[in-house]
Write a protein that holds these residues in place. Structure first.
Motif, PDB file in Angstrom:
ATOM      1  N   LYS A 400       3.934  -1.534  -0.796  1.00 25.91           N
ATOM      2  CA  LYS A 400       3.072  -2.031   0.278  1.00 25.91           C
ATOM      3  C   LYS A 400       1.680  -2.379  -0.234  1.00 25.91           C
ATOM      4  CE  LYS A 400       1.749   0.950   3.422  1.00 25.91           C
ATOM      5  NZ  LYS A 400       1.807   1.834   4.598  1.00 25.91           N
ATOM      6  N   SER A 401       1.105  -1.527  -1.079  1.00 26.04           N
ATOM      7  CA  SER A 401      -0.248  -1.778  -1.591  1.00 26.04           C
ATOM      8  C   SER A 401      -0.304  -3.083  -2.372  1.00 26.04           C
ATOM      9  CB  SER A 401      -0.693  -0.618  -2.483  1.00 26.04           C
ATOM     10  OG  SER A 401      -0.779   0.572  -1.737  1.00 26.04           O
ATOM     11  N   ALA A 402       0.752  -3.345  -3.158  1.00 31.79           N
ATOM     12  CA  ALA A 402       0.788  -4.571  -3.952  1.00 31.79           C
ATOM     13  C   ALA A 402       0.905  -5.807  -3.066  1.00 31.79           C
ATOM     14  CB  ALA A 402       1.944  -4.530  -4.946  1.00 31.79           C
ATOM     15  N   LEU A 403       1.638  -5.694  -1.948  1.00 28.67           N
ATOM     16  CA  LEU A 403       1.756  -6.830  -1.017  1.00 28.67           C
ATOM     17  C   LEU A 403       0.404  -7.136  -0.386  1.00 28.67           C
ATOM     18  CD1 LEU A 403       5.107  -6.166   0.892  1.00 28.67           C
ATOM     19  CD2 LEU A 403       4.614  -8.049  -0.665  1.00 28.67           C
ATOM     20  N   VAL A 404      -0.294  -6.101   0.058  1.00 31.49           N
ATOM     21  CA  VAL A 404      -1.618  -6.308   0.685  1.00 31.49           C
ATOM     22  C   VAL A 404      -2.590  -6.890  -0.326  1.00 31.49           C
ATOM     23  CG1 VAL A 404      -3.595  -5.144   1.734  1.00 31.49           C
ATOM     24  CG2 VAL A 404      -1.273  -4.491   2.398  1.00 31.49           C
ATOM     25  N   LYS A 405      -2.544  -6.413  -1.554  1.00 32.79           N
ATOM     26  CA  LYS A 405      -3.424  -6.928  -2.606  1.00 32.79           C
ATOM     27  C   LYS A 405      -3.147  -8.396  -2.880  1.00 32.79           C
ATOM     28  CE  LYS A 405      -4.815  -6.043  -7.405  1.00 32.79           C
ATOM     29  NZ  LYS A 405      -4.580  -5.159  -8.596  1.00 32.79           N
ATOM     30  N   ALA A 406      -1.859  -8.757  -2.897  1.00 28.49           N
ATOM     31  CA  ALA A 406      -1.479 -10.153  -3.131  1.00 28.49           C
ATOM     32  C   ALA A 406      -1.957 -11.043  -1.988  1.00 28.49           C
ATOM     33  CB  ALA A 406       0.029 -10.275  -3.297  1.00 28.49           C
ATOM     34  N   ALA A 407      -1.800 -10.556  -0.744  1.00 24.85           N
ATOM     35  CA  ALA A 407      -2.229 -11.334   0.414  1.00 24.85           C
ATOM     36  C   ALA A 407      -3.745 -11.522   0.413  1.00 24.85           C
ATOM     37  CB  ALA A 407      -1.778 -10.647   1.700  1.00 24.85           C
ATOM     38  N   ASP A 408      -4.484 -10.480   0.034  1.00 26.84           N
ATOM     39  CA  ASP A 408      -5.947 -10.578  -0.038  1.00 26.84           C
ATOM     40  C   ASP A 408      -6.367 -11.576  -1.104  1.00 26.84           C
ATOM     41  OD1 ASP A 408      -6.404  -8.771   1.985  1.00 26.84           O
ATOM     42  OD2 ASP A 408      -6.711  -7.052   0.662  1.00 26.84           O
ATOM     43  N   ALA A 409      -5.677 -11.543  -2.240  1.00 26.48           N
ATOM     44  CA  ALA A 409      -6.024 -12.437  -3.350  1.00 26.48           C
ATOM     45  C   ALA A 409      -5.756 -13.886  -3.010  1.00 26.48           C
ATOM     46  CB  ALA A 409      -5.245 -12.051  -4.600  1.00 26.48           C
ATOM     47  N   ALA A 410      -4.822 -14.132  -2.095  1.00 27.70           N
ATOM     48  CA  ALA A 410      -4.467 -15.496  -1.727  1.00 27.70           C
ATOM     49  C   ALA A 410      -5.502 -16.146  -0.825  1.00 27.70           C
ATOM     50  CB  ALA A 410      -3.105 -15.532  -1.044  1.00 27.70           C
ATOM     51  N   LYS A 411      -6.366 -15.315  -0.229  1.00 30.21           N
ATOM     52  CA  LYS A 411      -7.372 -15.852   0.693  1.00 30.21           C
ATOM     53  C   LYS A 411      -8.626 -16.297  -0.068  1.00 30.21           C
ATOM     54  CE  LYS A 411      -4.900 -15.322   4.329  1.00 30.21           C
ATOM     55  NZ  LYS A 411      -4.411 -16.491   5.043  1.00 30.21           N
TER      56      LYS A 411
END
Length: 411
Positions: A400-411
């Motif tokens: 889950k942490s990696a998914l949130v980090k990836a989503a944040d990085a995409a913004k």
């Protein structure tokens, strides 16, 4: 190219990249195929096979991978046991209804192999497999008081569901070693191994981890382990037949520990040529026959020489392109696929009562927030997905942490 490393960490010779295309974007929903997201150069750690039972000549990881690539088993028959434990939530039988409905998609036949073989994505199943060259293969899924068979014989491909007495028929080009449809489902140790080797790159440790016996055959154990943190994949173990190079067993264990997520292996195998009658099919009396333009691929457990597969080279930036233009964030085992659903998200604040479907689905996941906004994470023991409120989906074999980090990085 990534260098080999010796046990003391020094660099030695370089190895060639192993090239292959990754599966289609939609295949991320099949648990084992998410391993094909990774894209980078090969970086193998050679290790000599430890002493064990049986006592086999020492071999390096690279040599064992080459043995798999050169495997040219044309005839075999046997029984494969496959178990999949994703740790999906108990939906009170809803999942069975959804699976049943899925078998009616496509051409509307319960014998359509496209949907039928996706049942292997959950539970334990027994398969009987047979192959005689590139034009004759058969896979039978044994069920309670029923059987589903997928037969490729020359230009004809037949799917038969004995429970519903329905037949699905299509054609394939002779000599192709395939039945024409691209959205095939890995079902045998060889299929699963080919998918796993696509994820081997510089973020991966590959060693030979001793020997074992599978279905009465002497085998080497190839061990594949991610070097990165954040992935849900703990390790992949492949038992490779010492004589033929054919993968006999595939086991994927999660980083969280516990039982294997996927465990598929032969319990019986023979390399004798199957009888020609094995691949004959006669439409049963009264059966409903559906004609299709294409047919699903019969899992190629032994019908053609395998190529040591590996992904195409990744992009220079953080945001690459996956199969069919799919956006991919990150590299290696931490790769996350990005899909745009066109604004069809699951509002995080939706009520869970009153028959609200959004609320019901939201209750099955964890609510998260970040720079990307708000969303819901749906977790299994292997493949996890973040669905944002604006309809963007991030999916991968990461926590889950990696998914949130990836989503944040995409913004």
């Amino acid at each position: 190219m990534a260098p080999y490393e010796t046990d003391d960490g020094t660099d030695t010779t370089e190895v060639d990249d192993l090239g292959a295309r990754r599966r289609k974007a939609a295949r991320y929903v099949v648990p084992v195929t998410v391993l094909g997201v990774a894209a980078a150069t090969i970086g193998l750690v050679p290790a000599l096979a430890a002493s064990g039972d049986p006592d086999l000549p020492k071999i390096s990881a690279q040599q064992l991978i080459e043995k798999i690539a050169k495997s040219d088993v044309q005839q075999l028959s046997g029984t494969v046991r496959i178990s999949t434990d994703l740790g999906l939530p108990n939906l009170g039988g809803l999942e069975n209804s959804l699976m049943s409905g899925a078998t009616k998609r496509g051409d509307g036949s319960s014998a359509d192999p496209t949907a039928k073989l996706t049942e292997l994505a959950s539970g334990s199943h027994t398969l009987r497999v047979a192959a005689d060259g590139p034009d004759r293969q058969k896979v039978s899924l044994l069920e309670s008081a029923a059987e589903y068979s997928l037969i490729h014989n020359g230009k004809d491909v037949w799917g038969y569901d004995s429970r519903s007495n329905e037949v699905y028929h299509s054609t394939a080009a002779e000599g192709s070693g395939s039945t024409g449809r691209r959205d095939d489902v890995p079902a045998t140790p060889k299929d699963l191994t080919n998918e796993a080797l696509k994820a081997v790159d510089a973020t991966t440790s590959v060693t030979v981890d001793g020997t074992e016996q599978v279905a009465g055959r002497d085998a080497y154990k190839l061990l594949i382990k991610p070097r990165q943190s954040g992935t849900t994949v703990g390790a992949i173990s492949v038992a490779v037949d010492a004589r033929t190079g054919l993968p006999l067993k595939f086991t994927l264990t999660p980083a969280s520990g516990g039982a294997a997520v996927v465990d598929a292996g032969f319990t019986r195998i023979s390399f004798a040529r199957p009888a020609a009658s094995t691949f004959d099919f006669t439409t049963p009396k009264g059966a409903k026959v559906t004609e299709g333009d294409h047919a699903a691929k019969v899992p190629d457990s032994a019908n053609a020489p395998s190529k040591a597969p590996a992904p195409s080279k990744g992009s220079k930036g953080d945001l690459g392109k996956g199969p069919d233009g799919l956006k991919v964030l990150g590299k290696g085992w931490n790769s996350v696929a990005v899909l745009d659903t066109g604004g069809q998200g699951i509002p995080s604040g939706a009520s869970s009562g009153g028959g609200d479907l959004g609320g019901f689905l939201g209750s099955l996941g964890d609510q998260v927030k970040g720079k990307f906004g708000s969303g819901t994470v749906f977790s299994t023991r292997l493949v996890n997905a973040l669905v944002t409120d604006d309809g963007t989906v991030y999916v991968g074999a990461v926590n889950k942490s990696a998914l949130v980090k990836a989503a944040d990085a995409a913004k």
